[in-house]
Enzyme design. Sequence first.
Site, mmCIF file in Angstrom:
data_model
loop_
_atom_site.group_PDB
_atom_site.id
_atom_site.type_symbol
_atom_site.label_atom_id
_atom_site.label_comp_id
_atom_site.label_asym_id
_atom_site.label_seq_id
_atom_site.Cartn_x
_atom_site.Cartn_y
_atom_site.Cartn_z
ATOM 1 N N MET A 27 -11.249 -3.030 2.646
ATOM 2 C CA MET A 27 -12.570 -3.020 2.024
ATOM 3 C C MET A 27 -12.722 -4.224 1.100
ATOM 4 S SD MET A 27 -13.749 0.919 1.397
ATOM 5 C CE MET A 27 -12.800 1.212 -0.083
ATOM 6 N N GLY A 28 -11.876 -5.235 1.313
ATOM 7 C CA GLY A 28 -11.964 -6.429 0.488
ATOM 8 C C GLY A 28 -11.311 -6.232 -0.864
ATOM 9 N N HIS A 31 -5.651 -7.895 -2.880
ATOM 10 C CA HIS A 31 -4.579 -8.114 -3.855
ATOM 11 C C HIS A 31 -3.273 -8.261 -3.079
ATOM 12 C CE1 HIS A 31 -3.632 -3.911 -3.113
ATOM 13 N NE2 HIS A 31 -4.809 -3.522 -3.577
ATOM 14 N N GLY A 33 -0.967 -6.291 -2.428
ATOM 15 C CA GLY A 33 -0.690 -5.213 -1.489
ATOM 16 C C GLY A 33 -1.303 -5.488 -0.127
ATOM 17 N N HIS A 34 -2.578 -5.885 -0.119
ATOM 18 C CA HIS A 34 -3.214 -6.258 1.147
ATOM 19 C C HIS A 34 -2.487 -7.434 1.801
ATOM 20 C CE1 HIS A 34 -6.817 -4.568 -1.098
ATOM 21 N NE2 HIS A 34 -6.834 -3.849 0.015
ATOM 22 N N GLY A 144 -1.103 0.854 4.140
ATOM 23 C CA GLY A 144 -0.171 0.975 3.025
ATOM 24 C C GLY A 144 0.196 2.413 2.735
ATOM 25 N N LYS A 146 0.705 3.591 -0.200
ATOM 26 C CA LYS A 146 0.142 4.073 -1.465
ATOM 27 C C LYS A 146 -0.895 5.163 -1.228
ATOM 28 C CE LYS A 146 -2.965 1.815 -3.876
ATOM 29 N NZ LYS A 146 -4.010 2.849 -4.180
ATOM 30 N N ASP A 147 -1.695 5.006 -0.184
ATOM 31 C CA ASP A 147 -2.675 6.036 0.194
ATOM 32 C C ASP A 147 -1.991 6.998 1.160
ATOM 33 O OD1 ASP A 147 -5.253 5.063 -1.080
ATOM 34 O OD2 ASP A 147 -4.595 3.280 0.000
ATOM 35 N N GLN A 150 -4.136 9.409 3.304
ATOM 36 C CA GLN A 150 -4.896 8.620 4.273
ATOM 37 C C GLN A 150 -4.001 8.223 5.444
ATOM 38 O OE1 GLN A 150 -7.754 5.223 3.345
ATOM 39 N NE2 GLN A 150 -5.929 4.083 3.947
#
Length: 279
Positions: A27-28, A31, A33-34, A144, A146-147, A150
């Site tokens: 979603m832009g 950071h 992580g992406h 990732g 972290k989610d 999801q």
Amino acid sequence: MRVLRTAAAVRAARAELAPPVGLVPTMGALHEGHLSLLLRARGECGSLVASLFVNPAQFGPGEDFARYPRDEERDCRLFAEAGVDLLFAPALEEIYPSGHATTVAVTGAEERPEGRSRPGHFAGVATVVTVLLSLLAPDRAYFGEKDAQQLAVIGRLVRDLALPVEVVACATVREPDGLALSSRNVYLSVEGRRQALSLSAGLRAAEAAFAGGMRDAEQLRGLVSERVSSQPLAVLDYVSLADGEMRGEIEGAVSAEAVLSVAARVGGTRLIDNVRLRP
């Protein structure tokens, strides 16, 4: 890097990509992580595709859709530097055209703590991911850890619908002090950021206790809850200790791999984090 805006254009361009094709949906507000997802996909795939779409369907009433950080120019520069071959940055109507009436829902997702806290969120996630996988037809899709819920929902979606894509889970990237990277961290004040460390600190305390032999689920949840609740700016949403696939809460003794996760608002900013506990 090619930037495409329409479903028709990406369908045509997909045929030209060298296999295997890796996809990193975003979603832009990129950071580190992406970027770690992009760099891993770049190293493992013949072609790298990314998407940039702030999905309104996964934001509930009163959430931060309108103020979610957006900086397409910066994001495009970072995508290009990471080696993205094709960026899909659609307008809303390309994902949800006029008359769109289909929602994808994974049974049970709304019953888990994150789903209960954000009604409709996972249906929005499952729907947009299904659309992206259909349009871009990647061989691998990178998400990732972290989610955590999801990731579990998308894994179940892909298995249940027999979608021809491998879901690749990538480790959470953290600041040196332990804070999990998130696009929403930019909302935190200096003091809020300091108190936000209570999430990772609580998880680390529980992880250490687990490594030392503690197996009682309620005690492990309590270690996280105590750390977060001790911070005046933090409002605890939940602490969850679920089985490895996040299908249900664990009560009593933890005897197999489990996911310990936490959500809290710190100064009004909602943050999540988790660790895996492996006996």
